[in-house]
Write an enzyme that holds these catalytic residues in place. Structure first.
Site, PDB file in Angstrom:
ATOM      1  N   CYS A   1       0.874  -1.178   0.000  1.00  0.00           N
ATOM      2  CA  CYS A   1       0.000   0.000   0.000  1.00  0.00           C
ATOM      3  C   CYS A   1       0.904   1.218   0.000  1.00  0.00           C
ATOM      4  O   CYS A   1       1.862   1.280  -0.775  1.00  0.00           O
ATOM      5  CB  CYS A   1      -0.974  -0.034   1.176  1.00  0.00           C
ATOM      6  SG  CYS A   1      -0.207  -0.222   2.801  1.00  0.00           S
TER       7      CYS A   1
ATOM      8  N   ARG B   1      -2.237  -1.019   5.495  1.00  0.00           N
ATOM      9  CA  ARG B   1      -3.384  -1.677   4.871  1.00  0.00           C
ATOM     10  C   ARG B   1      -2.991  -3.036   4.315  1.00  0.00           C
ATOM     11  O   ARG B   1      -3.734  -4.023   4.448  1.00  0.00           O
ATOM     12  CB  ARG B   1      -3.964  -0.785   3.765  1.00  0.00           C
ATOM     13  CG  ARG B   1      -4.689   0.454   4.276  1.00  0.00           C
ATOM     14  CD  ARG B   1      -5.107   1.389   3.149  1.00  0.00           C
ATOM     15  NE  ARG B   1      -3.984   2.151   2.606  1.00  0.00           N
ATOM     16  CZ  ARG B   1      -4.091   3.027   1.605  1.00  0.00           C
ATOM     17  NH1 ARG B   1      -5.277   3.223   1.017  1.00  0.00           N
ATOM     18  NH2 ARG B   1      -3.043   3.689   1.179  1.00  0.00           N
TER      19      ARG B   1
END
Length: 451
Positions: free
Chosen positions: A406, A411
């Site tokens: 990410c 994430r």
């Protein structure tokens, strides 16, 4: 500390404030309407599973669907069932109704289908039935899953590594000196993960006995990659962690705890658990919290040389190999669509947008602070079939080596943990992510919708 974490802290604080004084969703669930439904027998259910005009839906908690059970019978879900938990109807979330309607579509709910809603508590199934009835679904049946689970000849399934993501009751059992399913150790630590030496989320209330872990102890500027192996080993000893300690992680924002989990596994910790749904799951279950600060208890040795699991996290050279060998390797972008196509860099402290060429979009959420495409409305993990179907639409197949990235790894780490809980073997984290990619001006950048 990068700006995205500061923004996230503001958002999380706003959610905490907005929730102050509200009743537990578990108690609010008692007020949900129910309707009378037709019941279905085990034989009828077995005969109709897999038929195009029938669907079977688990209305229990996400934890039970994944594989957990506090009952005497088997855990997991009926093979072929999807999920729509009654807990989702009580969730405190933005765009809740929109997300629930989206879930119905993703899971294949159709108004002309016969829909069997099963639970070990029939009243909970009837609450979901009332919601569906209001949406126009009329062919609704209820079923007591205990009858199925007690019969060993009937197929049930659990995620291969469901124990990596734990329910709140499991943690409560551990801290109260019990031996819940899959826990065989006598040495554990509960750690709340969030940014800052003095974390508001920790100070306002935490799981009893938990210590606070500052994410700055795991990563460093300017690209917010993980710290050096030597620094990570010292960090672990400072927190009282060695490879044999059972580590239980959670946070107000679940993303931070998955970031810590991925790094600790790379280092070599053998038994790492993350609370499914974050701290809200603990509060919603009605378990007590404390506000006193618990001090770290250092140990003298990590009892291994870091990293034990070196390939669990890859760096930029390996990421480039994945891109060059895309017939068997895939770099999976866990960012918003706007980040992926280069409309926005996603972060205030960088101004270069786009993606590494050939990276496939794995979806994420509506902004850098959420993972709505991977979480249910109560922030628990989406079911594996939903995730795999989402990937299939993007050309991502689990037969390849998948490296998730990410902006800086938060994430992507959560998705990595989910994928491993599902049973995927060939997965890793490209830790440096977009921050590291753009740090070298010679690295190619692609924008726009992929051809």
């Amino acid at each position: 500390m990068k700006l995205k974490h500061i923004l996230g802290l503001v958002l999380v604080s706003a959610v905490i404030f907005a929730g102050c004084g509200t009743k537990s969703p578990e108690k609010e669930a008692e007020k949900l309407p129910t309707i009378e439904t037709k019941t279905i027998s085990t034989t009828e259910l077995s005969d109709n599973i897999g038929k195009a005009d029938w669907m079977v839906v688990d209305t229990r908690s996400n934890d039970e669907y994944n594989g957990w059970s506090k009952e005497e019978y088997r855990g997991g879900h009926i093979k072929g069932a999807t999920d729509f938990s009654y807990n989702w109807l009580n969730a405190q979330a933005e765009n809740k109704e929109e997300r629930l309607e989206k879930a119905l579509k993703e899971k294949g709910f159709e108004k002309d289908k016969n829909i069997v809603l099963y639970d070990s508590n029939e009243e909970n199934a009837k609450k979901v039935a009332a919601y569906l009835d209001k949406q126009g679904y009329k062919n609704l049946y209820t079923y007591n899953v205990a009858d199925w689970a007690k019969d060993e000849s009937l197929p049930m399934e659990s995620y291969e590594n469901y124990e990596m993501i734990v329910p709140a009751w499991w943690i409560n059992d551990v801290i109260n000196d019990k031996k819940p399913e899959t826990y065989t150790n006598n040495n554990f630590k509960v750690i709340e993960v969030s940014w800052g030496e003095d974390s508001p989320s920790y100070n306002e209330g935490h799981i009893p006995g938990a210590v606070h872990m500052n994410t700055d102890d795991l990563e460093s500027a300017p690209i917010w990659n993980r710290k050096s192996d030597a620094d990570l080993e010292k960090m672990a000893m400072d927190y009282g962690i060695d490879v044999n300690t059972t580590i239980i992680l959670y946070g107000e924002n679940p993303m931070a705890s998955y970031r810590a989990a991925a790094i600790l596994k790379y280092m070599g910790v053998k038994d790492i658990r993350v609370l499914n749904g974050g701290y809200n799951a603990w509060k919603n279950a009605g378990f007590k919290a404390e506000t006193k600060k618990n001090e770290k208890q250092p140990v003298e040795s990590f009892k291994a040389t870091v990293p034990v699991n070196k390939d669990y996290i890859i760096d930029i050279d390996k990421a480039k190999e994945y891109l060059a060998n895309d017939s068997k390797d895939t770099l999976v972008d866990i960012r918003t669509w706007e980040e992926y196509i280069g409309e926005t860099p996603g972060y205030k402290d960088i101004d270069i947008a786009g993606r590494p060429p050939k990276a496939l979009w794995g979806k994420a959420g509506t902004n850098t602070q959420n993972l709505d495409d991977y979480r249910n409305v109560d922030d628990t993990m989406k079911n594996a079939n939903d995730i795999l179907n989402m990937w299939k639409e993007q050309g991502i197949t689990p037969d390849k080596n998948l490296a998730f990235y990410c902006g800086t790894g938060w994430r992507a780490a959560e998705v990595l943990w989910y994928s491993e809980a599902m049973g995927l073997k060939k997965v890793s984290l490209y830790d440096g992510g977009w921050y590291e990619w753009i740090a070298d001006p010679s690295n190619p950048i692609e924008k726009g919708e992929p051809k």
